[in-house]
Motif scaffolding. Sequence first.
Motif, mmCIF file in Angstrom:
data_model
loop_
_atom_site.group_PDB
_atom_site.id
_atom_site.type_symbol
_atom_site.label_atom_id
_atom_site.label_comp_id
_atom_site.label_asym_id
_atom_site.label_seq_id
_atom_site.Cartn_x
_atom_site.Cartn_y
_atom_site.Cartn_z
ATOM 1 N N UNK A 1 2.814 -46.196 -1.740
ATOM 2 C CA UNK A 1 3.176 -47.455 -1.082
ATOM 3 C C UNK A 1 3.768 -48.457 -2.068
ATOM 4 N N UNK A 2 3.134 -48.598 -3.224
ATOM 5 C CA UNK A 2 3.640 -49.543 -4.224
ATOM 6 C C UNK A 2 5.072 -49.210 -4.636
ATOM 7 N N UNK A 3 5.330 -47.944 -4.871
ATOM 8 C CA UNK A 3 6.679 -47.540 -5.277
ATOM 9 C C UNK A 3 7.697 -47.779 -4.167
ATOM 10 N N UNK A 4 7.360 -47.399 -2.954
ATOM 11 C CA UNK A 4 8.282 -47.605 -1.829
ATOM 12 C C UNK A 4 8.513 -49.088 -1.580
ATOM 13 N N UNK A 5 7.452 -49.883 -1.605
ATOM 14 C CA UNK A 5 7.586 -51.329 -1.367
ATOM 15 C C UNK A 5 8.427 -51.980 -2.459
ATOM 16 N N UNK A 6 8.257 -51.556 -3.688
ATOM 17 C CA UNK A 6 9.048 -52.086 -4.804
ATOM 18 C C UNK A 6 10.524 -51.750 -4.598
ATOM 19 N N UNK A 7 10.804 -50.506 -4.263
ATOM 20 C CA UNK A 7 12.198 -50.069 -4.071
ATOM 21 C C UNK A 7 12.843 -50.822 -2.915
ATOM 22 N N UNK A 8 12.160 -50.936 -1.792
ATOM 23 C CA UNK A 8 12.735 -51.579 -0.605
ATOM 24 C C UNK A 8 12.848 -53.086 -0.773
ATOM 25 N N UNK A 9 11.826 -53.709 -1.320
ATOM 26 C CA UNK A 9 11.859 -55.178 -1.460
ATOM 27 C C UNK A 9 12.641 -55.606 -2.692
ATOM 28 N N UNK A 10 12.754 -54.705 -3.660
ATOM 29 C CA UNK A 10 13.420 -55.048 -4.912
ATOM 30 C C UNK A 10 12.532 -55.859 -5.842
ATOM 31 N N UNK A 11 11.276 -56.047 -5.460
ATOM 32 C CA UNK A 11 10.356 -56.880 -6.233
ATOM 33 C C UNK A 11 9.077 -56.094 -6.546
ATOM 34 N N UNK A 12 8.836 -55.806 -7.836
ATOM 35 C CA UNK A 12 7.624 -55.051 -8.165
ATOM 36 C C UNK A 12 6.334 -55.777 -7.775
ATOM 37 N N UNK A 13 6.350 -57.106 -7.810
ATOM 38 C CA UNK A 13 5.169 -57.872 -7.441
ATOM 39 C C UNK A 13 4.837 -57.689 -5.954
ATOM 40 N N UNK A 14 5.865 -57.631 -5.115
ATOM 41 C CA UNK A 14 5.647 -57.378 -3.688
ATOM 42 C C UNK A 14 5.018 -56.003 -3.499
ATOM 43 N N UNK A 15 5.503 -55.019 -4.233
ATOM 44 C CA UNK A 15 4.924 -53.680 -4.166
ATOM 45 C C UNK A 15 3.464 -53.677 -4.554
ATOM 46 N N UNK A 16 3.131 -54.388 -5.632
ATOM 47 C CA UNK A 16 1.736 -54.472 -6.074
ATOM 48 C C UNK A 16 0.853 -55.175 -5.047
ATOM 49 N N UNK A 17 1.350 -56.288 -4.508
ATOM 50 C CA UNK A 17 0.567 -57.036 -3.515
ATOM 51 C C UNK A 17 0.272 -56.191 -2.282
ATOM 52 N N UNK A 18 1.300 -55.504 -1.790
ATOM 53 C CA UNK A 18 1.114 -54.668 -0.604
ATOM 54 C C UNK A 18 0.143 -53.530 -0.922
ATOM 55 N N UNK A 19 0.319 -52.903 -2.071
ATOM 56 C CA UNK A 19 -0.566 -51.814 -2.476
ATOM 57 C C UNK A 19 -2.009 -52.247 -2.593
ATOM 58 N N UNK A 20 -2.250 -53.377 -3.233
ATOM 59 C CA UNK A 20 -3.626 -53.847 -3.396
ATOM 60 C C UNK A 20 -4.248 -54.281 -2.066
ATOM 61 N N UNK A 21 -3.446 -54.900 -1.199
ATOM 62 C CA UNK A 21 -3.977 -55.325 0.103
ATOM 63 C C UNK A 21 -4.395 -54.125 0.941
ATOM 64 N N UNK A 22 -3.588 -53.079 0.877
ATOM 65 C CA UNK A 22 -3.912 -51.941 1.740
ATOM 66 C C UNK A 22 -5.033 -51.077 1.188
ATOM 67 N N UNK A 23 -5.413 -51.257 -0.053
ATOM 68 C CA UNK A 23 -6.552 -50.494 -0.575
ATOM 69 C C UNK A 23 -7.766 -50.714 0.320
ATOM 70 N N UNK A 24 -8.024 -51.947 0.665
ATOM 71 C CA UNK A 24 -9.203 -52.265 1.475
ATOM 72 C C UNK A 24 -9.020 -51.795 2.919
ATOM 73 N N UNK A 25 -7.917 -52.186 3.534
ATOM 74 C CA UNK A 25 -7.730 -51.828 4.948
ATOM 75 C C UNK A 25 -7.641 -50.324 5.141
ATOM 76 N N UNK A 26 -6.901 -49.656 4.268
ATOM 77 C CA UNK A 26 -6.713 -48.220 4.442
ATOM 78 C C UNK A 26 -7.987 -47.430 4.154
#
Length: 144
Positions: free
Chosen positions: A93-118
């Motif tokens: 997820x982090x890698x895909x989010x980084x590639x699509x958003x162009x922002x590594x921080x967005x990838x990290x935020x999404x990845x960390x948020x989904x750790x709990x929910x997933x």
Amino acid sequence: MKDQSRKRHIAKTITWRIVGTIDTIILSWIISGDPMIGLKIGSAEVVTKMLLYYFHERAWFKINLSKEGEVLESRKRHIAKTFTWRLIGTVDTMLIAWIISGDPLTGLKIGFAEVITKMLLYYFHERFWYKLNYGLSKRNKEDI
């Protein structure tokens, strides 16, 4: 038996991907503030996550974690599967989010948020499937 377990793992893969994709889309939308980014990330993940999940299921099917010859109790096994899958899924997820958003921080935020929910969603998904006999010729601990 082998074909039955493959059918079960394919069905689990599909149901988990539906749950996981919805969660990713919602989290990505909230974190990025853009519903299109959420949809793009969720859509991109469908293929990678289904392949990764299928191979994760196959690997765990072949792993016989045991303590002194006894198969590990199902709740402990499901918790261990939850953690290994979450590690694989979060990195993807982090890698895909980084590639699509162009922002590594967005990838990290999404990845960390989904750790709990997933992890919560995955654990309950595993418990749900544990109670189903679909794809099992007979119920025994090696099939779980």
